[in-house]
Scaffold this motif. Structure first.
Motif, PDB file in Angstrom:
ATOM      1  N   VAL A 275     -27.331 -21.730  16.015  1.00  0.00           N
ATOM      2  CA  VAL A 275     -26.457 -20.614  16.348  1.00  0.00           C
ATOM      3  C   VAL A 275     -25.147 -21.168  16.887  1.00  0.00           C
ATOM      4  O   VAL A 275     -25.140 -21.955  17.836  1.00  0.00           O
ATOM      5  CB  VAL A 275     -27.112 -19.691  17.402  1.00  0.00           C
ATOM      6  CG1 VAL A 275     -26.185 -18.549  17.772  1.00  0.00           C
ATOM      7  CG2 VAL A 275     -28.430 -19.162  16.876  1.00  0.00           C
ATOM      8  N   THR A 276     -24.050 -20.791  16.266  1.00  0.00           N
ATOM      9  CA  THR A 276     -22.721 -21.173  16.730  1.00  0.00           C
ATOM     10  C   THR A 276     -21.867 -19.911  16.806  1.00  0.00           C
ATOM     11  O   THR A 276     -22.122 -18.942  16.089  1.00  0.00           O
ATOM     12  CB  THR A 276     -22.054 -22.194  15.787  1.00  0.00           C
ATOM     13  OG1 THR A 276     -21.922 -21.623  14.490  1.00  0.00           O
ATOM     14  CG2 THR A 276     -22.879 -23.479  15.690  1.00  0.00           C
ATOM     15  N   PRO A 277     -20.847 -19.899  17.662  1.00  0.00           N
ATOM     16  CA  PRO A 277     -20.042 -18.683  17.804  1.00  0.00           C
ATOM     17  C   PRO A 277     -19.243 -18.329  16.554  1.00  0.00           C
ATOM     18  O   PRO A 277     -18.960 -17.165  16.298  1.00  0.00           O
ATOM     19  CB  PRO A 277     -19.121 -18.977  18.977  1.00  0.00           C
ATOM     20  CG  PRO A 277     -19.236 -20.412  19.264  1.00  0.00           C
ATOM     21  CD  PRO A 277     -20.469 -20.929  18.596  1.00  0.00           C
ATOM     22  N   ARG A 278     -18.863 -19.341  15.776  1.00  0.00           N
ATOM     23  CA  ARG A 278     -18.097 -19.108  14.546  1.00  0.00           C
ATOM     24  C   ARG A 278     -18.710 -19.928  13.413  1.00  0.00           C
ATOM     25  O   ARG A 278     -19.372 -20.929  13.656  1.00  0.00           O
ATOM     26  CB  ARG A 278     -16.642 -19.556  14.746  1.00  0.00           C
ATOM     27  CG  ARG A 278     -15.841 -18.559  15.567  1.00  0.00           C
ATOM     28  CD  ARG A 278     -14.440 -19.072  15.817  1.00  0.00           C
ATOM     29  NE  ARG A 278     -14.498 -19.606  17.177  1.00  0.00           N
ATOM     30  CZ  ARG A 278     -13.948 -20.718  17.587  1.00  0.00           C
ATOM     31  NH1 ARG A 278     -13.254 -21.459  16.771  1.00  0.00           N
ATOM     32  NH2 ARG A 278     -14.069 -21.124  18.822  1.00  0.00           N
TER      33      ARG A 278
ATOM     34  N   GLN B 230     -19.126 -22.656  10.700  1.00  0.00           N
ATOM     35  CA  GLN B 230     -18.638 -24.030  10.616  1.00  0.00           C
ATOM     36  C   GLN B 230     -19.447 -24.780   9.578  1.00  0.00           C
ATOM     37  O   GLN B 230     -20.614 -24.456   9.344  1.00  0.00           O
ATOM     38  CB  GLN B 230     -18.685 -24.716  11.975  1.00  0.00           C
ATOM     39  CG  GLN B 230     -20.046 -24.757  12.622  1.00  0.00           C
ATOM     40  CD  GLN B 230     -19.983 -25.242  14.058  1.00  0.00           C
ATOM     41  OE1 GLN B 230     -19.098 -24.879  14.818  1.00  0.00           O
ATOM     42  NE2 GLN B 230     -20.931 -26.083  14.427  1.00  0.00           N
TER      43      GLN B 230
ATOM     44  N   SER C 103     -23.322 -23.559  10.096  1.00  0.00           N
ATOM     45  CA  SER C 103     -23.749 -22.225  10.532  1.00  0.00           C
ATOM     46  C   SER C 103     -22.836 -21.166   9.932  1.00  0.00           C
ATOM     47  O   SER C 103     -21.651 -21.392   9.734  1.00  0.00           O
ATOM     48  CB  SER C 103     -23.680 -22.152  12.063  1.00  0.00           C
ATOM     49  OG  SER C 103     -23.948 -20.854  12.512  1.00  0.00           O
TER      50      SER C 103
ATOM     51  N   GLY D 102     -22.274 -18.657  11.627  1.00  0.00           N
ATOM     52  CA  GLY D 102     -21.672 -18.101  12.845  1.00  0.00           C
ATOM     53  C   GLY D 102     -22.425 -16.900  13.346  1.00  0.00           C
ATOM     54  O   GLY D 102     -23.308 -16.359  12.755  1.00  0.00           O
TER      55      GLY D 102
END
Length: 118
Positions: free
Chosen positions: A86-89, A91, A116, A118
């Motif tokens: 899980v990443t905020p944006r 990538q 990810s 995002g």
């Protein structure tokens, strides 16, 4: 059955680069329903962090970064699995090549990074 499937699929998967084979395998496993595996013998149970697992064999982080094959891991007998990135944006992760086979050790090196959506 799993051994026969592996013997059939391995030569085909080894014709591809490791990352393509990884994606193809996850694609195939994503179609598996979550079936109850055979019960593990009670002596294999492991209690860790107040969670009881049916056995000490787990799926390491990095195999199923998008959590697409959740049903397959239990069906294959894993006691637990670490899934998802899980990443905020969104990538892309590390540049290719980023998965490397070590056939004589029956191993992979995963340097995907954190790809990810995002």
């Amino acid at each position: 059955m799993i051994d026969a499937l592996y013997k059939l699929a391995r030569p085909l998967l080894f014709q591809c680069d490791a990352e393509t084979a990884h994606r193809m395998t996850l694609g195939m496993l994503s179609t598996w329903p979550a079936l109850a595996p055979r019960s593990d013998p009670p002596e294999l149970r492991v209690r860790l962090w107040d969670v009881e697992f049916p056995n000490p064999v787990g799926l390491a982080a990095g195999m199923d970064k998008d959590a697409v094959a959740v049903g397959a891991w239990q069906t294959l007998g894993f006691g637990f699995a670490e899934l998802g990135t899980v990443t905020p944006r969104a990538q892309p992760g590390n540049p290719r090549p980023r998965i490397f086979r070590i056939p004589d050790q029956h191993a992979l090196i995963n340097r995907l990074g954190f790809p990810s959506d995002g």
